[in-house]
Design a protein around this motif. Structure first.
Motif, PDB file in Angstrom:
ATOM      1  N   ALA A   1      52.912  89.579   0.136  1.00  0.00           N
ATOM      2  CA  ALA A   1      53.290  90.604   1.108  1.00  0.00           C
ATOM      3  C   ALA A   1      52.340  91.785   1.007  1.00  0.00           C
ATOM      4  O   ALA A   1      51.723  92.031  -0.037  1.00  0.00           O
ATOM      5  CB  ALA A   1      54.719  91.082   0.851  1.00  0.00           C
TER       6      ALA A   1
ATOM      7  N   ILE B   1      54.388  87.826   4.311  1.00  0.00           N
ATOM      8  CA  ILE B   1      55.259  88.898   4.809  1.00  0.00           C
ATOM      9  C   ILE B   1      54.435  90.145   5.096  1.00  0.00           C
ATOM     10  O   ILE B   1      53.642  90.594   4.266  1.00  0.00           O
ATOM     11  CB  ILE B   1      56.364  89.248   3.777  1.00  0.00           C
ATOM     12  CG1 ILE B   1      57.202  88.003   3.446  1.00  0.00           C
ATOM     13  CG2 ILE B   1      57.252  90.379   4.315  1.00  0.00           C
ATOM     14  CD1 ILE B   1      57.931  87.395   4.636  1.00  0.00           C
TER      15      ILE B   1
ATOM     16  N   LEU C   1      64.102  85.140   1.442  1.00  0.00           N
ATOM     17  CA  LEU C   1      62.726  84.643   1.493  1.00  0.00           C
ATOM     18  C   LEU C   1      62.541  83.400   0.617  1.00  0.00           C
ATOM     19  O   LEU C   1      61.805  82.484   0.985  1.00  0.00           O
ATOM     20  CB  LEU C   1      61.755  85.742   1.057  1.00  0.00           C
ATOM     21  CG  LEU C   1      61.720  86.991   1.944  1.00  0.00           C
ATOM     22  CD1 LEU C   1      60.754  88.018   1.380  1.00  0.00           C
ATOM     23  CD2 LEU C   1      61.345  86.638   3.372  1.00  0.00           C
TER      24      LEU C   1
END
Length: 373
Positions: free
Chosen positions: A270, A296, A238
């Protein structure tokens, strides 16, 4: 067939779907649409998620609706709120150049009163989760007596969520029914019993070849590592491309929640969607993801049903799914609208057997990648 007009779809619908870049029919659309346009029939179609089922049943259903009539004529049952909303949205787009056909999506987990109010308006097609539909029928908020076509979408998922009793009840309360169309990724005993009980013995059965169902714009990859290394490798990936957005899949609710917290601790935007979330919490997460406030989305297989977000660069299988149809559904979250995408599986050495199984059953090829130093 090369195009939808050759399948028998009316020009006004062809024009609308062309603007959505739906040009060349998929295999399920090729096989199903001409059959359903011919007249009343019962259909059992086995096809995975992401193969174009909404257009396969949606276009023939729209052809059957009498727009001048104000009664509910079509009913679509599906397992989740997101899938129901997605179907309703697609059908609305399909009718851009046709007579106005009104579609209403109803589902549980939210207050029922606004849905009752919405159903007072002329409604031709109701898209519903089974439990909420029965609640609305009991309150006399929706009249199903003139429904001529009923569609069960992702029937196996509705069964796995415990809706068998509700499905049986709904399918016995449609006095004017002429056609029943069932779509399912798998055909477990529960589905077979529904088919035997509620569909005619002459129901047409279609099974789409699994090997033709996976989007060819997806690059399938796997990386072998130890279980304890997965988090570090995911974060490394990532950080290598900070702008790329995607979905990371886990098998269990607790694993999804834990991973989301671990990513947040590393300052990665996320959050998780999983079955224990209340609907308001789930909606909040999905809104943040769609607005790109989240980079995410960590998800379980069932919770991810019906999510439709374009421009996702990748999906990561943090834990491999048990079923090949789940792999198809997961990987289908990327490579949308003609774009390419990556489906990366983080696996331990024994799981290489499962990768080879997916290659064989789905007709795809995985490339092994090495971890960066």
């Amino acid at each position: 067939m090369e195009n939808f007009k050759q399948l028998g779809v009316k020009d006004n619908f062809v024009k609308a779907i062309s603007e959505l870049n739906i040009i060349q029919p998929t295999e399920i659309q090729n096989q199903v649409i001409p059959l359903l346009l011919q007249g009343n029939t019962d259909l059992v179609a086995q096809a995975q998620t992401g193969t174009g089922k909404t257009a396969a049943f949606g276009l023939p259903l729209l052809h059957r609706i009498v727009a001048k009539s104000k009664e509910v004529q079509g009913l679509i049952l599906c397992p989740t709120r997101e899938l129901g909303q997605q179907i309703a949205k697609q059908l609305f787009k399909f009718t851009k150049y046709s007579d106005k056909i009104f579609v209403e999506s109803v589902f549980g987990g939210v207050q029922i009163e606004p849905q009752i109010s919405a159903l007072r308006r002329p409604t031709h097609i109701v898209v519903a989760t089974p439990g909420r539909l029965i609640d609305l029928v009991k309150r006399k908020a929706v009249d199903l007596r003139k429904v001529k076509t009923v569609i069960l979408d992702e029937a196996d998922e509705m069964l796995s969520m415990g809706f068998k009793k509700e499905l049986d009840e709904i399918l016995t309360m449609l006095p004017a029914i002429e056609s029943k169309w069932l779509f399912s990724a798998t055909m477990p005993d529960g589905i077979q019993k529904i088919v035997k009980r509620h569909l005619s013995g002459q129901a047409i059965k279609i099974e789409i070849n699994k090997k033709r169902q996976v989007n060819r714009n997806i690059d399938h990859q796997f990386l072998i590592c130890e279980e304890k290394e997965k988090l570090h490798i995911l974060i490394q990936m990532l950080n290598a491309d900070p702008k790329a957005r995607g979905v990371v899949f886990c098998k269990t609710k607790s694993a999804a929640q834990t991973l989301a917290k671990q990513l947040q601790a590393k300052n990665i935007a996320a959050d998780a969607i999983q079955g224990d979330l209340k609907q308001v919490e789930r909606d909040k997460v999905m809104r943040a993801f769609k607005k790109e406030n989240l980079r995410i989305l960590v998800a379980t297989d069932l919770a991810a049903r019906g999510i439709d977000i374009e421009a996702l660069a990748f999906v990561v299988h943090y834990q491999l799914p048990d079923k090949d149809e789940y792999y198809t559904h997961r990987s289908g979250r990327t490579a949308r609208a003609g774009n390419r995408g990556i489906s990366l599986a983080l696996i331990t050495s024994p799981e290489i057997k499962q990768i080879r199984w997916f290659e064989k059953t789905l007709g795809i090829s995985f490339k092994q990648i090495r971890r960066s130093k």
